[in-house]
Design an enzyme around this catalytic site. Structure first.
Site, PDB file in Angstrom:
ATOM      1  N   TYR A 104      41.811  -2.248  11.284  1.00 50.41           N
ATOM      2  CA  TYR A 104      40.707  -1.473  10.689  1.00 50.41           C
ATOM      3  C   TYR A 104      40.600  -1.797   9.195  1.00 50.41           C
ATOM      4  CZ  TYR A 104      38.445   2.904   8.980  1.00 50.41           C
ATOM      5  OH  TYR A 104      37.641   3.823   8.366  1.00 50.41           O
TER       6      TYR A 104
ATOM      7  N   SER B 252      36.119   1.826   3.492  1.00 50.35           N
ATOM      8  CA  SER B 252      37.193   2.833   3.529  1.00 50.35           C
ATOM      9  C   SER B 252      38.204   2.511   2.428  1.00 50.35           C
ATOM     10  CB  SER B 252      37.894   2.764   4.888  1.00 50.35           C
ATOM     11  OG  SER B 252      39.125   3.454   4.855  1.00 50.35           O
TER      12      SER B 252
HETATM   13  N1  LIG Z   1      36.345  10.192   8.155  1.00 45.01           N
HETATM   14  C1  LIG Z   1      37.071   9.517   7.302  1.00 45.01           C
HETATM   15  O1  LIG Z   1      38.110  10.032   6.794  1.00 45.01           O
HETATM   16  C2  LIG Z   1      36.671   8.129   6.889  1.00 45.01           C
HETATM   17  C3  LIG Z   1      37.393   7.531   5.846  1.00 45.01           C
HETATM   18  C4  LIG Z   1      37.027   6.266   5.429  1.00 45.01           C
HETATM   19  C5  LIG Z   1      35.992   5.604   6.050  1.00 45.01           C
HETATM   20  N2  LIG Z   1      35.315   6.193   7.078  1.00 45.01           N
HETATM   21  C6  LIG Z   1      34.232   5.435   7.700  1.00 45.01           C
HETATM   22  O2  LIG Z   1      33.056   6.220   7.712  1.00 45.01           O
HETATM   23  C7  LIG Z   1      32.257   5.836   8.843  1.00 45.01           C
HETATM   24  C8  LIG Z   1      31.891   7.075   9.649  1.00 45.01           C
HETATM   25  O3  LIG Z   1      33.109   7.697  10.067  1.00 45.01           O
HETATM   26  P1  LIG Z   1      33.181   9.190  10.626  1.00 45.01           P
HETATM   27  O4  LIG Z   1      34.493   9.718  10.187  1.00 45.01           O
HETATM   28  O5  LIG Z   1      31.940   9.919  10.317  1.00 45.01           O
HETATM   29  O6  LIG Z   1      33.255   8.865  12.205  1.00 45.01           O
HETATM   30  P2  LIG Z   1      33.004   9.832  13.468  1.00 45.01           P
HETATM   31  O7  LIG Z   1      33.222  11.226  13.072  1.00 45.01           O
HETATM   32  O8  LIG Z   1      33.827   9.255  14.582  1.00 45.01           O
HETATM   33  O9  LIG Z   1      31.450   9.593  13.806  1.00 45.01           O
HETATM   34  C9  LIG Z   1      31.056   8.301  14.182  1.00 45.01           C
HETATM   35  C10 LIG Z   1      29.598   8.272  14.584  1.00 45.01           C
HETATM   36  O10 LIG Z   1      29.286   6.938  15.007  1.00 45.01           O
HETATM   37  C11 LIG Z   1      28.940   6.915  16.411  1.00 45.01           C
HETATM   38  N3  LIG Z   1      29.522   5.685  16.977  1.00 45.01           N
HETATM   39  C12 LIG Z   1      30.840   5.378  17.081  1.00 45.01           C
HETATM   40  N4  LIG Z   1      30.977   4.157  17.636  1.00 45.01           N
HETATM   41  C13 LIG Z   1      29.726   3.688  17.884  1.00 45.01           C
HETATM   42  C14 LIG Z   1      29.204   2.491  18.432  1.00 45.01           C
HETATM   43  N5  LIG Z   1      30.013   1.517  18.869  1.00 45.01           N
HETATM   44  N6  LIG Z   1      27.865   2.351  18.518  1.00 45.01           N
HETATM   45  C15 LIG Z   1      27.026   3.333  18.090  1.00 45.01           C
HETATM   46  N7  LIG Z   1      27.460   4.484  17.564  1.00 45.01           N
HETATM   47  C16 LIG Z   1      28.792   4.665  17.458  1.00 45.01           C
HETATM   48  C17 LIG Z   1      29.512   8.210  16.956  1.00 45.01           C
HETATM   49  O11 LIG Z   1      28.823   8.680  18.118  1.00 45.01           O
HETATM   50  P3  LIG Z   1      29.280   8.207  19.611  1.00 45.01           P
HETATM   51  O12 LIG Z   1      30.768   8.300  19.651  1.00 45.01           O
HETATM   52  O13 LIG Z   1      28.566   9.141  20.524  1.00 45.01           O
HETATM   53  O14 LIG Z   1      28.798   6.793  19.743  1.00 45.01           O
HETATM   54  C18 LIG Z   1      29.275   9.157  15.775  1.00 45.01           C
HETATM   55  O15 LIG Z   1      27.909   9.521  15.697  1.00 45.01           O
HETATM   56  C19 LIG Z   1      33.073   4.798   9.606  1.00 45.01           C
HETATM   57  O16 LIG Z   1      32.686   3.504   9.229  1.00 45.01           O
HETATM   58  C20 LIG Z   1      34.488   5.051   9.136  1.00 45.01           C
HETATM   59  O17 LIG Z   1      35.298   3.912   9.242  1.00 45.01           O
HETATM   60  C21 LIG Z   1      35.635   7.442   7.503  1.00 45.01           C
END
Ligand SMILES: NC(=O)c1ccc[n+]([C@@H]2O[C@H](COP(=O)([O-])OP(=O)(O)OC[C@H]3O[C@@H](n4cnc5c(N)ncnc54)[C@H](OP(=O)(O)O)[C@@H]3O)[C@@H](O)[C@H]2O)c1
Length: 282
Positions: free
Chosen positions: A168, A155
Site C-alpha cells: 500500500y 497517504s
Molecule cells: N482513512 C485513513 O486513515 C486514510 C489514511 C490515509 C490515506 N487514506 C486514503 O484515502 C482514500 C479513501 O479512504 P477511506 O478511508 O475513506 O476508505 P473507505 O472508508 O474504505 O471508503 C472507500 C470508498 O471507496 C469505495 N471503493 C473501495 N474500493 C473500490 C473499488 N475498487 N472501486 C470503486 N469503489 C471502491 C468504497 O465503496 P465500496 O466498498 O462499496 O466499493 C467506499 O465508498 C484511500 O485512497 C485511502 O488509501 C485513508
C-alpha cells in the site's frame, strides 16, 4: 497585461458553480466528504462505488440536501469498468470535466513476505492503476473544460513505513510521483495536478486497519502532534481548495493533512524538562 488567472471576483474564486467533477469511492469515508464539499460549493458531481445499495442510499440523501450528484456502480480496479464509467461521465457532462478526484484506495494488512502475487496485483490495480488509467481516460475531458484539476489521495504511508502496509505504501509513493509527472506533462493543457496525503482519518478503512493491532490507536495518537485522528471533512476541505479557481497557481504539490504526523521528529506527547540531562556550558 490581461487579467491573471485566479484574480477574478472573490465570489468566482471561491465557487465551483458550473463545474463538473468525478469522485471515485464516494459512498463512504473521505470520498463521501469530498462529494459533499464539492457539491456544497456548487459543482455537479458524479461518483461511484462497488456496492449499489449503499451508493443509492447516498444519492437519495444528497438529493434531499439539494446537491447535484449522480452515481454509478464501478470497480475502478477493472479497465472495462473504468472505460464505461468515463463514457457515462462524458455523456452526462457533454464531453467536459473540470475535476477528477482519484480517491479509491485499500490495504491488505500482511507482513512483506506474506503477500501473495494475487495480493500485490489487487493492491496495485486498486491503489495505483485505477488512478493512473482514470487520469488518462479523463485527460481529453479535462482538457476540453479548459480549466482542469486532478487530485490524487495518497497517504502518510507513502513516506513513512507503517505496520502491515508495505505494498500500500509503495503504491501511494508511486501516486505521489505520478502526480508530479502529470502536473508537468499536462500543465500546457491547463490541467493542474496535486496530491493530498492524509494521516489517520476516522473512516471504515481506518477502523478495519486498526482492528486486531493492540495499542495501535494509542501509538499513532502519541506520535501525532495534534493528538487525535483526523475527520473526513478535514481532508475534503484541502482537496476542494485545490480544485477552486483560488488555487489556480498550485500544481505538482503533495500536501499532508495529518495533524503533524510527518513532522513529529523527536516529538514527545508530554512536555519534557531537562531534569535528567541538565544543560552544560560549552
Ligand atoms: N482513512 C485513513 O486513515 C486514510 C489514511 C490515509 C490515506 N487514506 C486514503 O484515502 C482514500 C479513501 O479512504 P477511506 O478511508 O475513506 O476508505 P473507505 O472508508 O474504505 O471508503 C472507500 C470508498 O471507496 C469505495 N471503493 C473501495 N474500493 C473500490 C473499488 N475498487 N472501486 C470503486 N469503489 C471502491 C468504497 O465503496 P465500496 O466498498 O462499496 O466499493 C467506499 O465508498 C484511500 O485512497 C485511502 O488509501 C485513508
Amino acid at each position: 497585461m490581461g487579467e491573471a488567472e485566479g484574480s477574478g471576483s472573490k465570489d468566482k474564486r471561491w465557487s465551483l458553480h458550473g463545474m463538473t467533477a468525478l469522485v471515485t469511492g464516494g459512498s463512504k469515508g473521505i470520498g463521501h466528504a469530498i462529494v459533499e464539499e464539492l457539491a456544497g460549493l456548487g459543482a455537479s458531481v458524479h461518483t461511484c462505488s462497488r456496492t449499489e445499495s449503499e451508493l443509492n442510499n447516498c444519492l437519495l440523501e444528497w438529493k434531499a440536501k439539494g446537491f447535484q450528484v449522480t452515481g454509478s456502480v464501478c470497480d475502478v480496479s477493472n479497465q472495462a469498468q473504468r472505460e464505461k464509467l468515463m463514457n457515462t461521465v462524458s455523456s452526462e457532462f457533454n464531453g467536459k470535466l473540470n475535476i477528477l478526484i482519484n480517491n479509491v484506495g485499500n490495504n491488505i494488512g500482511k507482513t512483506v513476505s506474506d503477500y501473495t502475487a494475487e495480493d500485490v496485483s489487487v493492491l496495485t490495480s486498486t491503489n495505483f492503476e485505477s488512478a493512473y488509467n482514470l487520469s488518462v481516460l479523463a485527460h481529453p475531458l479535462l482538457k476540453a473544460s479548459t480549466a482542469g484539476s486532478i487530485v490524487f489521495i495518497s497517504s502518510v504511508g507513502s513516506v513513512m513505513p507503517a505496520n502491515s502496509a508495505s505494498i500500500y505504501g509503495a503504491n501511494k509513493a508511486a501516486i505521489n510521483q505520478l502526480g508530479r509527472y502529470l502536473a508537468y506533462d499536462w500543465a500546457g493543457d491547463n490541467i493542474r495536478v496535486n496530491t493530498v496525503a492524509p494521516g489517520v482519518i476516522k473512516t471504515p478503512l481506518a477502523q478495519r486497519f486498526f482492528e486486531g493491532i493492540e495499542g495501535g490507536i494509542e501509538t499513532i495518537i502519541s506520535r501525532t502532534p495534534l493528538g487525535r485522528f483526523g475527520k473526513p471533512e478535514e481532508v475534503s476541505a484541502m482537496v476542494v481548495f485545490l480544485c477552486l479557481p483560488a488555487a489556480s497557481y498550485v500544481t505538482g504539490q503533495i500536501i499532508f493533512v495529518d495533524g503533524g504526523t510527518t513532522v513529529n521528529g523527536l516529538f514527545f506527547p508530554e512536555p519534557i524538562t531537562n531534569k535528567g540531562c541538565p544543560p552544560k556550558p560549552i
